[in-house]
Scaffold this active site. Sequence first.
Site, PDB file in Angstrom:
ATOM      1  N   ASP A  34       0.774  -0.919  -0.417  1.00  0.00           N
ATOM      2  CA  ASP A  34       0.275  -0.355   0.085  1.00  0.00           C
ATOM      3  C   ASP A  34       0.721   1.099   0.061  1.00  0.00           C
ATOM      4  OD1 ASP A  34      -2.186  -1.480  -0.085  1.00  0.00           O
ATOM      5  OD2 ASP A  34      -2.564  -0.683   2.109  1.00  0.00           O
ATOM      6  N   GLU A  36       3.954   1.878  -1.531  1.00  0.00           N
ATOM      7  CA  GLU A  36       3.950   1.765  -2.664  1.00  0.00           C
ATOM      8  C   GLU A  36       3.298   2.434  -3.380  1.00  0.00           C
ATOM      9  OE1 GLU A  36       6.883   2.540  -3.483  1.00  0.00           O
ATOM     10  OE2 GLU A  36       6.846   2.610  -6.196  1.00  0.00           O
ATOM     11  N   TYR A  37       1.713   2.132  -3.571  1.00  0.00           N
ATOM     12  CA  TYR A  37       1.034   2.421  -4.120  1.00  0.00           C
ATOM     13  C   TYR A  37       0.393   4.131  -3.722  1.00  0.00           C
ATOM     14  CZ  TYR A  37      -3.858   3.717  -5.521  1.00  0.00           C
ATOM     15  OH  TYR A  37      -5.210   3.796  -6.353  1.00  0.00           O
ATOM     16  N   LEU A  84     -36.650  -6.326 -15.582  1.00  0.00           N
ATOM     17  CA  LEU A  84     -36.972  -7.143 -15.464  1.00  0.00           C
ATOM     18  C   LEU A  84     -38.231  -7.587 -14.598  1.00  0.00           C
ATOM     19  CD1 LEU A  84     -32.993  -9.195 -14.352  1.00  0.00           C
ATOM     20  CD2 LEU A  84     -34.030  -8.509 -16.579  1.00  0.00           C
ATOM     21  N   GLU A 114     -27.341 -15.350 -14.738  1.00  0.00           N
ATOM     22  CA  GLU A 114     -25.914 -14.649 -13.138  1.00  0.00           C
ATOM     23  C   GLU A 114     -26.702 -14.478 -12.208  1.00  0.00           C
ATOM     24  OE1 GLU A 114     -26.364 -11.144 -15.997  1.00  0.00           O
ATOM     25  OE2 GLU A 114     -25.057 -11.497 -17.686  1.00  0.00           O
ATOM     26  N   LYS A 116     -28.581 -12.286  -9.520  1.00  0.00           N
ATOM     27  CA  LYS A 116     -29.020 -10.582  -9.177  1.00  0.00           C
ATOM     28  C   LYS A 116     -28.264 -10.628  -8.114  1.00  0.00           C
ATOM     29  CE  LYS A 116     -33.408  -8.837 -10.039  1.00  0.00           C
ATOM     30  NZ  LYS A 116     -33.297  -7.854  -9.043  1.00  0.00           N
ATOM     31  N   LYS A 290     -31.015 -14.871 -18.824  1.00  0.00           N
ATOM     32  CA  LYS A 290     -31.292 -14.477 -20.731  1.00  0.00           C
ATOM     33  C   LYS A 290     -30.590 -15.101 -21.840  1.00  0.00           C
ATOM     34  CE  LYS A 290     -29.125 -10.670 -18.207  1.00  0.00           C
ATOM     35  NZ  LYS A 290     -27.993  -9.124 -17.007  1.00  0.00           N
ATOM     36  N   LYS A 314     -35.826 -14.842  -8.614  1.00  0.00           N
ATOM     37  CA  LYS A 314     -35.513 -14.612  -6.980  1.00  0.00           C
ATOM     38  C   LYS A 314     -35.666 -15.806  -6.491  1.00  0.00           C
ATOM     39  CE  LYS A 314     -36.500 -10.524  -6.026  1.00  0.00           C
ATOM     40  NZ  LYS A 314     -37.031  -9.328  -7.051  1.00  0.00           N
ATOM     41  N   CYS A 429     -27.812 -19.612  34.184  1.00  0.00           N
ATOM     42  CA  CYS A 429     -28.613 -19.896  35.270  1.00  0.00           C
ATOM     43  C   CYS A 429     -27.367 -20.345  35.951  1.00  0.00           C
ATOM     44  CB  CYS A 429     -30.008 -21.106  34.094  1.00  0.00           C
ATOM     45  SG  CYS A 429     -29.643 -22.503  36.206  1.00  0.00           S
TER      46      CYS A 429
HETATM   47  S1  IVH Z   1     -30.115  -7.497 -16.603  1.00  0.00           S
HETATM   48  C1  IVH Z   1     -33.319  -4.967 -19.695  1.00  0.00           C
HETATM   49  N1  IVH Z   1     -28.856  -8.371 -15.275  1.00  0.00           N
HETATM   50  O1  IVH Z   1     -32.540  -6.247 -11.302  1.00  0.00           O
HETATM   51  C2  IVH Z   1     -32.947  -6.119 -18.689  1.00  0.00           C
HETATM   52  N2  IVH Z   1     -30.174  -6.992 -13.936  1.00  0.00           N
HETATM   53  O2  IVH Z   1     -35.276  -6.200 -12.061  1.00  0.00           O
HETATM   54  C3  IVH Z   1     -31.673  -4.728 -17.729  1.00  0.00           C
HETATM   55  N3  IVH Z   1     -30.231  -6.451 -11.561  1.00  0.00           N
HETATM   56  O3  IVH Z   1     -32.431  -2.328 -12.508  1.00  0.00           O
HETATM   57  C4  IVH Z   1     -31.276  -5.884 -16.541  1.00  0.00           C
HETATM   58  N4  IVH Z   1     -28.001  -8.334 -11.168  1.00  0.00           N
HETATM   59  O4  IVH Z   1     -30.050  -3.120 -11.639  1.00  0.00           O
HETATM   60  C5  IVH Z   1     -29.885  -7.931 -15.597  1.00  0.00           C
HETATM   61  N5  IVH Z   1     -26.738 -10.020 -13.374  1.00  0.00           N
HETATM   62  C6  IVH Z   1     -28.611  -9.092 -14.084  1.00  0.00           C
HETATM   63  C7  IVH Z   1     -28.733  -8.349 -12.780  1.00  0.00           C
HETATM   64  C8  IVH Z   1     -29.744  -6.985 -12.869  1.00  0.00           C
HETATM   65  C9  IVH Z   1     -29.175  -6.734 -11.095  1.00  0.00           C
HETATM   66  C10 IVH Z   1     -31.012  -5.565 -11.066  1.00  0.00           C
HETATM   67  C11 IVH Z   1     -30.410  -4.470 -12.716  1.00  0.00           C
HETATM   68  C12 IVH Z   1     -32.447  -3.573 -12.740  1.00  0.00           C
HETATM   69  C13 IVH Z   1     -32.831  -5.369 -11.892  1.00  0.00           C
HETATM   70  C14 IVH Z   1     -33.930  -5.461 -12.504  1.00  0.00           C
END
Ligand code: IVH
Length: 675
Positions: A34, A36-37, A84, A114, A116, A290, A314, A429
């Site tokens: 750190d 050095e940084y 979403l 991915e 969420k 996706k 979810k 106790c």
């Molecule tokens: S894709 C058109 N990917 O979730 C779709 N959203 O409910 C664009 N979010 O506002 C979103 N992880 O902030 C996408 N891997 C992920 C995500 C993600 C979290 C959030 C994002 C968005 C909300 C949608």
Amino acid sequence: MTSGKIPGKLAALREEIERHNYLYYVEDAPVIPDSEYDRLFRELQALEAEYPDLATEDSPSRRIGGAPLPEFESVVHAIPMRSLNNAFSDVEAADFDRKIREKLGIERVRYSVEPKFDGLAISLLYEQGILVQAATRGDGFKGENVTANVRTIRSVPLRLSGSGYPDRLEVRGEVLMLKADFEKLNAAQRERSEKEFANPRNAAAGSLRQLDSRITARRRLSFFAYGAEWEGNPPRNRHSEVMKTVEGWKIPVSACGEVVEGLEGLLGYFGRMQAERRSLPFEIDGVVYKVDDLEDQARLGFVLRAPRFAIAHKFPAEEALTEVLDIDAQVGRTGALTPVARLKPVLVGGVIVSNATLHNQDEIERKDVRIGDTVIVRRAGDVIPEVVGVVRDRRPQGTEPFDLIGKYPVCPVCGSHVRRLPGEAQARCMGGLSCSAQRREAILHFASRRAMEIDGLGDKLVEQLVEKNLVNTPADLYRLDGRMLAELDRMGEKSAQNLMKAIEASRNTTLSRFIYSLGIRHVGESTAGELALHFGSIEALMHAGPEELTSVQDIGSVVAQSIIDFFGEDHNVEVIGKLLEAGIHWPEVGRAAVAENALKDKTFVLTGTLSSLTRDEARERIISLGGKVTGSVSKKTDFVVIGADPGGKYEKALELGIRMLEESAFLELVNKGET
Ligand code: IVH
């Protein structure tokens, strides 16, 4: 340095610093210390101060924040930031997959999957590889310009790495706070007596929406991309490839992303992430599926504000609001009293929760949880639900701070006293031997190898004995009979006999083992040994005061208090009485091998130097025989022990006609019976 060389020097410094930022914040693998940084950073700052004309937007010096803004500018998103749709069950996920297969007319869909992320959506605009704008989602069409703040997020590149990036690139992703950074922030808030954040998401939101970017800079935020848009080259064919491409430009992309096929692939990923959730460095509230092929995505298009080609699956919500109806205490198997909030039943993560732990008095005070409060309860995995915090605005009038020992001066299970030893978080106790909440543990400990050594009295058997009410305290073990035992599960004639023999044999023990077997808090084997040696009898130990106890080697005030509390409990004394009645006995050992209490009620004064033992040893020996040692000679003194060069005490003893003992006579007295 000639000024002609300055731009080159600045560029090199900036690149170097950003490389270390990346290694530190993205790769989590710094290569320089750190210090050095810091040195590089200061060098950059000094040069930029000297040559203000050469300052740039993408300089890492921007990462420490700048002058506060009067307000955020608004930014119109070139491409709306949509949200979403959610799936809350496997059935809904299956529905999503089915609709896509139907619309695309294909059998099996390839998905990019991915986490969420549980943070805030952000859009980053790069022009010619330089970060020129960062905006919040806002209403999806118009957001706030938070560029100055986003620049302070060390993992967000201010300039793209490598080459081949488009002239204009829009990256979308999530700003969040890592769990570890959140804990640190809250610890610091606590220290400064400032309000703590309820969760990492709130902390991230609060930090990002600071008009003063210097504050944002001090809060450690992180960023993960989940999408990117550009026109022209490089070509964009699949979402998964797009993410790989931007990752190559050193935009942070989470390593949790995968490509899977079909519904099984989706649900498999959901399960894996749910299992991994706790161990991830950031919070996620589900996973996102996706369609990977971007042409297919375009064919599927959007409904209202959400895409058809993606969905968030979810996890069941793990937090909920409810009301504290009462606070009571649960007595654990070791006697610890844990305060428990009795709640108005509420659905948390798919399960009805009506109790939550409050851990201990300190936690209650820290969160100031009161009966009548509306609280946030959290259920995390298999863990017992806990009260996370109080919604202060909803506190009714007339509530009072909760005091555990105030409400439970005695154990709700057995009526023994409840105490909290100094330095301990838990109130306990004191009825260790008699409390039914503790009896299983107490009996197991009593019978264990280093205590009374009752072979064959294991877990399962104790469980049965306790459940059938055959044994309530260790003393009941000595009233068992072989017939009763033989009838228990998994006990034959033979093993019953063996156990009876082991119980019988345990009657003949040592004082040290007996003291240890009582399970007095903080009295382990070696302390038990010291106590046995010092006191020589269980009665002497039971009547010892704090001073005498702390005079024993290695016994401090906390252990002494624990011993006094234990024997102060009539219930415990009763059980000890029954144990002795049952015929538990031990040979007199060591210094106590003389007739017990030979010096009972005799008062000694020591004066001068003894040659064969120290004054402390002499003192100990008198005490172990039931005598007392005082500092000055009076009519009540029975003996004055005279060493070499006695002082005024000798005169006084002469004057009062008190019996005097030279060293040899004293040794004879205390060693009587030993030789
Ligand atoms: S894709 C058109 N990917 O979730 C779709 N959203 O409910 C664009 N979010 O506002 C979103 N992880 O902030 C996408 N891997 C992920 C995500 C993600 C979290 C959030 C994002 C968005 C909300 C949608």
